[in-house]
Structures are given as C-alpha cells and as structure tokens.
Design a protein around this motif. Structure first.
Motif, mmCIF file in Angstrom:
data_model
loop_
_atom_site.group_PDB
_atom_site.id
_atom_site.type_symbol
_atom_site.label_atom_id
_atom_site.label_comp_id
_atom_site.label_asym_id
_atom_site.label_seq_id
_atom_site.Cartn_x
_atom_site.Cartn_y
_atom_site.Cartn_z
ATOM 1 N N THR A 29 53.284 15.848 95.697
ATOM 2 C CA THR A 29 54.538 16.334 95.146
ATOM 3 C C THR A 29 55.526 16.926 96.069
ATOM 4 N N ALA A 30 54.576 17.548 97.017
ATOM 5 C CA ALA A 30 55.543 18.597 98.292
ATOM 6 C C ALA A 30 55.873 17.908 99.205
ATOM 7 N N ASN A 74 57.815 22.578 98.518
ATOM 8 C CA ASN A 74 58.012 22.294 97.185
ATOM 9 C C ASN A 74 59.351 23.158 96.729
ATOM 10 N N LYS A 75 58.601 24.301 96.507
ATOM 11 C CA LYS A 75 59.505 25.477 95.828
ATOM 12 C C LYS A 75 60.511 25.623 96.998
ATOM 13 N N VAL A 76 60.101 25.937 98.153
ATOM 14 C CA VAL A 76 60.850 26.290 99.565
ATOM 15 C C VAL A 76 60.554 25.219 100.405
ATOM 16 N N TYR A 77 61.362 24.292 100.997
ATOM 17 C CA TYR A 77 61.103 23.155 101.397
ATOM 18 C C TYR A 77 61.584 22.944 103.022
ATOM 19 N N ILE A 109 65.642 25.491 98.923
ATOM 20 C CA ILE A 109 64.897 26.360 97.980
ATOM 21 C C ILE A 109 65.456 25.774 96.647
ATOM 22 N N LYS A 110 64.262 25.563 95.626
ATOM 23 C CA LYS A 110 64.745 25.155 94.215
ATOM 24 C C LYS A 110 65.320 26.379 93.698
ATOM 25 N N VAL A 111 66.401 26.473 92.977
ATOM 26 C CA VAL A 111 66.970 27.726 92.192
ATOM 27 C C VAL A 111 66.890 27.447 90.721
ATOM 28 N N SER A 116 68.496 22.696 93.695
ATOM 29 C CA SER A 116 68.390 23.323 95.066
ATOM 30 C C SER A 116 69.341 23.741 95.970
#
Length: 197
Positions: A29-30, A74-77, A109-111, A116
C-alpha cells in the motif's frame, strides 16, 4: 524435551510471521508507480520589447502535461515525478510557447482520510521555446529550479491534485540581437489526475 523444542519453533515462526505480514502489507500500500496527466493554467514572466521599454505582463493560458511518478511511504511519503509540460503565454498579439521536462521531488503527509498536502523543489529542463514563430535558442539557463506545493485526494489507485508552481530564479531568453528579452520563469496552477499501476 522434543515438544519443548517444537513449541519454541512454533513461537519463533509465529513471531516471524507477525513481523513479516504487516511489513508486506505496508509495502504493497505504501509504494507505487503510475501515470499522470492534466491541465496547466500558466503565465511566464515579463516581456521587454526593447532596452528601456515598459514590461508587458502575460495573459494566462491553458497548457497540458503528461508524465510518470513513484510513491514511497504511506502516512508520510516521497513522490518523485518526471513530467513533460507544454505551456503558452500571450503578450499583446504575440505568443510565447515552451516545452519542458519537470522533475518535482515532493514530500507529502496525509492530513485527513484520503486528503494530503505536499511540497518540494522541482528541477526544470527547457526543451524548446518559441516566441511569435521565432525559435529562441538563447535561454540563460536550460536547467532551473522551482517550487511545487498543493493538496491531493487519493482514492485507492486513483488520485487528483491541485498544485501551484513557481520558478525560483530569473531565467531570461534574449532574441532579436539581444534587444528583446523575456522571463521564461513559469508561474502556474496545475490540475492532475493520476493512476497507480
């Protein structure tokens, strides 16, 4: 004694699987590779028709872009891209056209859910420029640096993002014996659709 060894083996393999399965799922997923394309609403810098003349500001126009990208995290990419862009700016009755390769190096970054924010530098390589039918060969720097930042929405393999791009440094093209000059530094809003393959 034998059952104790088997018990330790089972515990070891269970712990190993517990460590590997989330890592494998996260890797799927990442990380991704995909295609992107969309529209640019752009203008370049000022045009000076002769030495000492007043600046003509560009009328903005719609251009297009197509390219490829990678995504790591993923969360940070980290998202490097390689994009071919075609832009056009109008100055009174004349048009300036430019084709370039962009290499944005973005960190995001996903917020909130699929939303993101991202930003980073963009290396730009000018492939071709034309002003009112004249090919311009004398651009100060074929390679320059700009800035991209924006917001994105990702739903499974599909994504859409809106970003702002601005060139950092003046990058003038001179022509007609050096008496006319044009700032080729882009300033644009970019709307992109993307698909992870």
């Amino acid at each position: 004694m034998k059952s104790s060894k088997n018990k330790h083996k089972n515990v070891f393999f269970t712990l190993l699987l517990m460590a590997l399965i989330p890592t494998a799922l996260m890797a799927q997923t990442a990380t991704g590779f995909g295609l992107k394309g969309g529209l640019n609403y752009n203008g370049n810098g000022d045009y000076f028709e002769s030495i000492g003349a007043n600046a003509q500001h560009p009328d903005r126009n719609v251009g297009y872009h197509v390219g490829v990208f990678g995504k790591i995290g993923n969360k940070v990419y980290f998202r490097p891209e390689l994009v071919y862009s075609s832009t056009k700016s109008d100055y009174n009755d004349d048009s300036f056209k430019m084709q370039k390769l962009d290499l944005p190096l973005l960190v995001g970054i996903k917020v909130l859910g699929p939303l993101s924010v991202f930003g980073g530098p963009s290396l730009q390589y000018i492939l071709d420029t034309e002003f009112d039918g004249i090919t311009i060969n004398d651009v100060e720097n074929d390679v320059s640096v700009g800035l991209n930042f924006g917001i994105g929405l990702n739903m499974n393999r599909f994504g859409i993002d809106l970003r702002y791009e601005r060139g950092f440094n003046n990058n003038e093209a001179t022509f007609l014996g050096g008496s006319s000059r044009l700032d080729t530094r882009p300033e644009q809003l970019i709307l992109s659709l993307s698909l992870i393959l």
